[in-house]
Design a protein around this motif. Structure first.
Motif, PDB file in Angstrom:
ATOM      1  N   TYR A 194       5.898 -16.326   0.978  1.00  0.00           N
ATOM      2  CA  TYR A 194       4.733 -15.536   0.564  1.00  0.00           C
ATOM      3  C   TYR A 194       5.042 -14.783  -0.727  1.00  0.00           C
ATOM      4  O   TYR A 194       6.102 -14.168  -0.852  1.00  0.00           O
ATOM      5  N   MET A 195       4.111 -14.828  -1.663  1.00  0.00           N
ATOM      6  CA  MET A 195       4.253 -14.072  -2.901  1.00  0.00           C
ATOM      7  C   MET A 195       3.688 -12.666  -2.686  1.00  0.00           C
ATOM      8  O   MET A 195       2.556 -12.499  -2.221  1.00  0.00           O
ATOM      9  N   GLU A 196       4.481 -11.660  -3.050  1.00  0.00           N
ATOM     10  CA  GLU A 196       4.050 -10.286  -2.835  1.00  0.00           C
ATOM     11  C   GLU A 196       3.015  -9.868  -3.874  1.00  0.00           C
ATOM     12  O   GLU A 196       3.144 -10.141  -5.060  1.00  0.00           O
ATOM     13  N   ILE A 197       1.992  -9.192  -3.398  1.00  0.00           N
ATOM     14  CA  ILE A 197       0.923  -8.637  -4.226  1.00  0.00           C
ATOM     15  C   ILE A 197       0.898  -7.133  -4.004  1.00  0.00           C
ATOM     16  O   ILE A 197       1.088  -6.658  -2.882  1.00  0.00           O
ATOM     17  N   MET A 198       0.659  -6.358  -5.064  1.00  0.00           N
ATOM     18  CA  MET A 198       0.435  -4.919  -4.910  1.00  0.00           C
ATOM     19  C   MET A 198      -0.986  -4.630  -5.391  1.00  0.00           C
ATOM     20  O   MET A 198      -1.215  -4.375  -6.574  1.00  0.00           O
ATOM     21  N   PRO A 199      -1.970  -4.685  -4.484  1.00  0.00           N
ATOM     22  CA  PRO A 199      -3.369  -4.569  -4.892  1.00  0.00           C
ATOM     23  C   PRO A 199      -3.857  -3.129  -4.892  1.00  0.00           C
ATOM     24  O   PRO A 199      -3.184  -2.216  -4.394  1.00  0.00           O
ATOM     25  N   PRO A 200      -5.063  -2.871  -5.420  1.00  0.00           N
ATOM     26  CA  PRO A 200      -5.674  -1.542  -5.307  1.00  0.00           C
ATOM     27  C   PRO A 200      -5.987  -1.242  -3.842  1.00  0.00           C
ATOM     28  O   PRO A 200      -6.159  -2.155  -3.034  1.00  0.00           O
ATOM     29  N   THR A 201      -6.080   0.043  -3.520  1.00  0.00           N
ATOM     30  CA  THR A 201      -6.460   0.426  -2.162  1.00  0.00           C
ATOM     31  C   THR A 201      -7.906   0.907  -2.087  1.00  0.00           C
ATOM     32  O   THR A 201      -8.347   1.409  -1.059  1.00  0.00           O
ATOM     33  N   VAL A 202      -8.630   0.759  -3.197  1.00  0.00           N
ATOM     34  CA  VAL A 202     -10.083   0.956  -3.186  1.00  0.00           C
ATOM     35  C   VAL A 202     -10.719  -0.307  -3.759  1.00  0.00           C
ATOM     36  O   VAL A 202     -10.157  -0.943  -4.659  1.00  0.00           O
TER      37      VAL A 202
END
Length: 424
Positions: A194-202
């Motif tokens: 799995y490739m890690e993503i750091m997405p927005p939390t809104v």
């Protein structure tokens, strides 16, 4: 969102599926969709006919003008004007039918696969498997909220002071345990491809509609009204929406993403239900797995995700069970869902820690997430996701099931991440 092709060509199957999910007035809703679709298509045909006539008259007018037939030219121009005016009304009818149909489709849940058992609620779910280590606790075993206070790990009262109930403050080794679990889950996901993503939390409303949180669970989400943004209930929402309005190449599939985020849920209507300690929070940490896949491979992807989550629970040395959810207990968007629960020896109850779902093409149709096959044909993807894992109840079970007279034991797999083997 169910496809119009499925609704119109497999109407009986769709209605049976919706009834299995106990969707109220399934027949009425599907009949209305078909009626609106028929109206949309018939008005489109009228518009096409009118446009063809306008084009034909426009060509004829040029010839008539060359021939000096002024009366016939004026008659043709008058007819063109009449058709265009008529088309405005027809266009309005078509737009209204399309909008009503779209809004109705948003309110209709996904239909379950055949292997989903009948049932109304949690009591009808089927236990597929049980595993993990049996636990024997001291006679004076404590629930996690008392252990958290005894070892100064989590301060629930301080969370109430700062924010409100359901927003705990993790301290010292409690905070270290949280961070250790997050890193452990992310590392295990990366090892599995799995490739890690750091997405927005809104997210915006379009993202909520894309994955099906809106309009179904609007009351469960925290809404920032000034900016019309929503705090995410799970990383599924921003990560899956990466692929909204995207056409992928078949060679890119399956896509595997993982993400750690804070998650926010109002939990409206849950007050008084198992709310002690970490059992039910408004803000919590979670690592989520998201897959985008081809239809023919999605069931294999689903099994691989189930195996991954089970492997995590085995490494954490927790007693667990896997449930196949019945139609009445499944989420709005899922076609097939398995829940993982860990056993809390101190509370003498099972705690849900993960749901692993296959959404078939339901989310993809809302998202317009598609792929192009080797024949250059564009098709809808399948989407899947699962928690791997949600932290609060994992922490609760770890604290409760590993308590000893000397302190709380840390599972071997976590020691490299915590830096200690015992909470004292």
């Amino acid at each position: 969102m169910l496809t119009l092709k499925m609704i119109t060509e497999e109407t009986d199957r769709v209605i049976r599926g919706l009834e299995k999910k106990h969707f109220k007035d399934a027949k009425v809703a599907i009949a209305k969709v078909i009626e609106l679709n028929d109206k949309r298509r018939s008005t489109q045909n009228q518009l096409d006919t009118n446009l063809a006539e306008v084009n034909s008259l426009s060509k004829a007018i040029g010839g008539l003008m060359k021939e000096g037939k002024k009366e016939e030219v004026e008659a043709a121009k008058k007819r063109v004007a009449e058709i265009k005016e008529n088309s405005k009304g027809i266009q309005a009818e078509m737009d209204q039918a399309a909008e009503e149909m779209q809004n109705l489709l948003y309110t209709i849940p996904n239909i379950p696969y055949d292997e989903v058992p009948e049932g109304f609620g949690a009591e009808d779910n089927v236990v597929e498997k049980m595993g993990g280590m049996e636990t024997e606790l001291p006679k004076d075993a404590l629930p996690h909220w008392e252990l958290a206070k005894k070892y100064d790990l989590i301060d629930f009262d301080l969370g109430v002071k700062i924010t409100g109930a359901g927003f705990p403050v993790y301290k010292g080794q409690g905070a270290q345990l949280q961070r250790a679990l997050i890193n452990f889950f992310l590392d295990e996901a990366r090892k599995s491809g799995y490739m890690e993503i750091m997405p927005p939390t809104v997210v915006n409303a379009a993202s909520g509609f894309g994955t099906g949180q809106l309009p179904d669970k609007e009351g469960q989400m925290y809404h920032c009204e000034v900016d019309d943004l929503y705090l995410i209930p799970t990383a599924e929402v921003p990560v899956t929406n990466i692929y909204r309005d995207v056409i992928l190449d078949e060679k890119q599939l399956p896509i595997r993403n993982c993400a750690y985020t804070q998650c926010f849920r109002r939990e409206a209507g849950s007050y008084g239900k198992d709310v002690r300690g970490l059992n039910r929070l408004h803000e919590f940490s979670k690592v989520e797995l998201v897959r985008i896949d081809k239809p023919e491979h999605s069931k294999q992807s689903h099994q691989e995700m189930l195996d991954h989550v089970e492997g995590l629970l085995q490494k954490l040395e927790l007693p667990y069970r896997i449930l196949r959810l019945c139609g009445g207990d499944m989420s709005f968007t899922a076609a097939l869902c398995f829940d993982f629960e860990v056993y809390s020896e101190a509370q003498k109850r099972w705690l849900e820690v993960s749901s692993v779902s296959n959404f078939d093409n339901y989310q993809a149709n809302r998202l317009k997430c598609r792929y192009q096959d080797e024949n250059k044909k564009t098709q809808l993807c399948h989407t899947l996701n699962g928690s791997a894992l949600a932290l609060p109840r994992i922490v609760a079970a770890l604290l409760e099931n590993n308590q000893t007279p000397e302190g709380i034991r840390i599972p071997e797999a976590l020691i490299p991440y915590t830096g200690f083997d015992m909470i004292k």
